[in-house]
Design a protein around this motif. Structure first.
Motif, short mmCIF file in Angstrom:
data_model
loop_
_atom_site.label_atom_id
_atom_site.label_comp_id
_atom_site.label_asym_id
_atom_site.label_seq_id
_atom_site.Cartn_x
_atom_site.Cartn_y
_atom_site.Cartn_z
N HIS A 189 11.49 -10.88 3.56
CA HIS A 189 10.45 -11.69 2.90
C HIS A 189 10.18 -12.98 3.65
CE1 HIS A 189 9.10 -9.81 -0.80
NE2 HIS A 189 10.33 -9.39 -1.03
N GLU A 248 1.33 -4.00 -0.28
CA GLU A 248 1.25 -5.03 0.76
C GLU A 248 1.21 -4.39 2.15
OE1 GLU A 248 0.70 -8.09 0.36
OE2 GLU A 248 1.28 -8.58 -1.70
N ALA A 249 1.86 -3.23 2.27
CA ALA A 249 1.88 -2.55 3.57
C ALA A 249 0.62 -1.72 3.78
CB ALA A 249 3.14 -1.67 3.67
N ALA A 271 5.53 -3.55 -2.52
CA ALA A 271 5.71 -3.57 -1.06
C ALA A 271 4.78 -2.57 -0.40
CB ALA A 271 7.17 -3.28 -0.71
N TRP A 323 6.43 -6.03 5.37
CA TRP A 323 6.27 -5.17 4.19
C TRP A 323 6.68 -3.72 4.39
CZ3 TRP A 323 6.42 -7.49 -0.15
CH2 TRP A 323 5.91 -8.78 -0.28
N ILE A 331 10.31 -3.69 4.03
CA ILE A 331 10.70 -3.98 2.64
C ILE A 331 10.55 -2.73 1.78
CG2 ILE A 331 10.09 -5.31 0.56
CD1 ILE A 331 9.30 -7.64 2.46
#
Lengths: 407, 120
Positions: free
Chosen positions: A300, A337-338, A334, A308, A311
Motif C-alpha cells: 500500500h 484498483e488493478a 484491490a 494493486w 495486493i
C-alpha cells in the motif's frame, strides 16, 4: 519525612510498577496459581513499599523487594483464610521462595505464559483483550473501561469473571506445546490486533494510547519468543499501519485516503523497521496471515503508488488462511484498483448480504459504483456508509466524497 | 481435576443408521473410550435415551409438578456425557475435540465441583 521525600518515593514506585508490573505479576501468578491473589498481594506490597521505602530508603532491588513482600502477603492471606485449602507443603514451598533473595535480573520472566493464559480461547474475546491490558500492559480497570466505552463496574465484573474462570476451570498457566502453538498464537495476535484497532478507532483521546500498548505487547512477544515469523509479521503490520498515524487525518478533520496523505508526515523509521521485519519473517519460510497482511500494508505504501495487482494476489493467498467475507471484499477492491472493475462489482454483489452492516463494504461499493457510472446506486451506498461510519473523521471523508463526485 | 463433557446434538443433524458416516462415528466413540481408558483418565460416561423419554419435575408451593419432556425445549439435546480426570482445561478440551458428535453438535466442558480442594 518531607513532602519531597514522599513524592520521590511515590515516583520511584510508580516507575517500577509501570515498567515491571507485568513481569512481577507473572512471577507471582507462576508461584501462586491465582490471578486475584497475585494482584491483591502485589497491591498490598506496593502500599507497604510506600511507607517502608520512605523510612529506610529505596532497596537495592525494588523489584526483588516487591516480589518478596508480595509473596509474604499472599502467604499471610492463604494462612488466614485457607482460601483455597492449600496443603502445608505448598505453603512451605512458597515460604522458601519468599526468603529467596533473588536479584531482579534472575527473576524468571513468566510473561509469555501469562499472555497465553490471558488470551486462552476458553475466555470471551473481549475479556482476553481486557485481561491482557490489565495484567501484561498494566492498565487500570478505569483506563480499560474508558478505552472500550464501558462503565467501570461492568469492566471490573468482566475482569473478575475472567479471573474466576481461569481459577475454577483450571485454564493452564503455560505456553502451549507445538501441536497447539499455531492456533493459540493466532489467538494471542488477534488480541494484540484488537487492542491496536480499538486505539486506532478511538484515537489518542483515551489517557492511555492503545496503539502504543499494542506495539509494546508485540515487541514484548518478539523478545519472549524470538524467531517466530508470525509474531514478526504482526509487529511489522502494526508498525506499518502506525507509521501513517500522523498523516491520516487532514486539516479539515476528515480521514485522508492514502494517496492524498502527506508522505513527509509518515514515520520513516517505523516503515524501515516494518519492512525489515517482513524480510526477516518471510525468510523463515513459515507463512501465515499476519505476514501476508504486513506485506499488503507494505504494498500500500509502495512508491510511487500502491502495487494493486500484488495486493490482489496477496489477498487471494490470505483467503487460504481466513476465508471470510471481509477478506473477499478487500480482494475485490484491490481487483478494481488493478483495473478489473466489473469483476470486482460482481464479487461485491455476492457479498452484499453477508456484509450488510459492515461500513467499509458500503464505502467500497459506493466508490466502485461511482466509477462504473452508476450514480444513483452510488449515492445510496454512500448514505448507508455515512450512517454506519465509526468515527466523525470517517463520516466527514465519505460526505466529502459523496458531494464532490460527479455522480 | 475432574471435568464433565456434556454432549449436545440435534438428532436430525447426526448421521442416520446404516450410513458409512454412522460407522465412522461409532468407531470414533470406540477409539475415544479406549484412549481415555488407556490414559487412565476416564471416570464415567453414558449415553442417554432420546428426549421423548424425558420427564421433568419441580416443586412449587410444596406441590410436585411433573411434566413430560426435557428441561429446555431446544433443538440440540443433551445426548450423553463423559467424566474425565485430567490436570487442566487444555487436557479436557483435547478429549472434547475427539468426541465424534462435536462434528455435528456441541460439546460443553464443565469442571466438577471440588469438595476437597486440599486433596487430603
Amino acid at each position: 519525612m518531607t513532602a519531597s521525600d514522599a513524592i520521590a518515593v511515590t515516583r520511584a514506585l510508580d516507575a517500577v510498577l509501570r515498567q515491571d508490573r507485568g513481569r512481577l505479576l507473572a512471577a507471582l501468578i507462576a508461584r501462586l496459581r491465582d490471578f486475584q491473589l497475585a494482584e491483591d498481594a502485589l497491591q498490598e506490597a506496593a502500599v507497604s513499599a510506600l511507607s517502608h521505602w520512605a523510612r529506610v530508603g529505596l532497596p537495592s532491588s525494588p523489584q526483588g523487594w516487591l516480589l518478596r513482600v508480595a509473596l509474604r502477603k499472599a502467604i499471610d492471606r492463604i494462612r488466614a483464610g485457607q482460601r483455597d485449602g492449600r496443603k502445608a507443603a505448598d505453603l512451605a514451598r512458597l515460604a522458601v521462595d519468599e526468603a529467596d533473595e533473588t536479584p531482579p535480573e534472575d527473576i524468571p520472566d513468566e510473561r509469555l505464559r501469562l499472555i497465553f493464559t490471558c488470551c486462552h480461547p476458553a475466555l470471551d474475546p473481549k475479556s482476553r483483550v481486557a485481561l491482557t491490558l490489565r495484567t501484561i500492559a498494566g492498565l487500570t480497570t478505569p483506563e480499560i473501561a474508558r478505552a472500550f466505552l464501558d462503565a467501570e463496574p461492568t469492566m471490573g465484573q468482566r475482569l473478575s469473571r475472567a479471573k474466576a474462570k481461569i481459577a475454577a476451570a483450571r485454564i493452564p498457566f503455560a505456553v502451549p506445546g507445538p501441536e497447539d502453538w499455531p492456533d493459540r498464537l493466532q489467538s494471542v495476535l488477534a488480541v494484540l490486533y484488537l487492542i491496536y484497532n480499538a486505539g486506532y478507532t478511538t484515537g489518542p483521546l483515551a489517557d492511555r494510547d492503545l496503539c502504543a500498548e499494542a506495539l509494546f505487547l508485540a515487541r514484548l512477544l518478539t523478545q519472549l519468543r524470538p524467531a517466530e515469523a508470525e509474531i514478526e509479521g504482526c509487529l511489522a503490520l502494526l508498525l506499518l499501519t502506525q507509521s501513517r498515524a500522523g498523516a491520516r487525518i487532514g486539516p479539515d478533520g476528515a480521514t485522508l485516503p492514502l494517496l492524498e496523505q502527506d508522505r513527509d508526515l509518515w514515520d520513516k523509521a517505523a516503515i524501515a523497521e516494518g519492512l525489515a521485519l517482513i524480510d526477516t519473517a518471510m525468510a523463515r519460510r513459515a507463512p501465515g496471515p499476519y505476514q501476508i497482511k504486513a506485506a499488503i500494508a507494505a504494498c500500500h505504501i509502495a512508491v510511487p503508488c500502491p502495487d494493486w495487482p500484488q495486493i490482489a494476489a496477496l489477498y487471494t493467498r490470505l483467503l487460504d488462511f481466513e476465508p471470510t467475507p471481509v477478506i473477499r471484499l478487500n480482494r475485490a477492491v484491490a481487483l478494481a484498483e488493478a483495473g478489473h472493475l466489473a469483476q470486482a462489482l460482481t464479487v461485491l454483489s455476492d457479498l452484499a448480504e453477508a456484509l450488510e452492516d459492515y461500513q467499509p463494504f458500503h464505502a467500497a461499493q459506493a466508490d466502485l459504483l461511482a466509477r462504473a457510472g452508476q450514480g444513483q446506486a452510488a449515492r445510496a451506498a454512500y448514505d448507508r456508509a455515512i450512517a454506519l461510519a465509526a468515527s466523525p473523521s470517517d463520516a466527514a471523508f465519505l460526505i466529502k466524497r459523496r458531494d464532490n463526485r460527479p455522480i | 481435576m475432574q471435568y464433565m463433557l456434556l454432549i449436545y446434538g440435534a438428532p436430525e443433524a447426526e448421521p442416520a443408521y446404516g450410513t458409512p458416516e454412522i460407522a465412522t462415528m461409532m468407531a470414533g466413540y470406540g477409539a475415544l473410550s479406549e484412549r481415555m481408558k488407556a490414559d487412565g483418565t476416564l471416570r464415567g460416561g453414558e449415553g442417554l435415551q432420546g428426549v421423548e423419554t424425558a420427564t421433568s419435575l419441580r416443586i412449587r408451593n410444596g406441590k410436585v409438578e411433573t411434566m413430560d419432556g426435557p428441561f429446555a425445549t431446544t433443538k440440540e439435546h443433551l445426548g450423553g456425557y463423559y467424566i474425565v480426570d485430567v490436570p487442566d482445561l487444555d487436557a479436557a478440551l483435547k478429549y472434547a475435540a475427539m468426541v465424534p458428535s462435536a462434528l455435528y453438535g456441541t460439546v460443553e466442558v464443565r469442571p466438577l465441583m471440588d469438595y476437597n480442594p486440599a486433596g487430603n
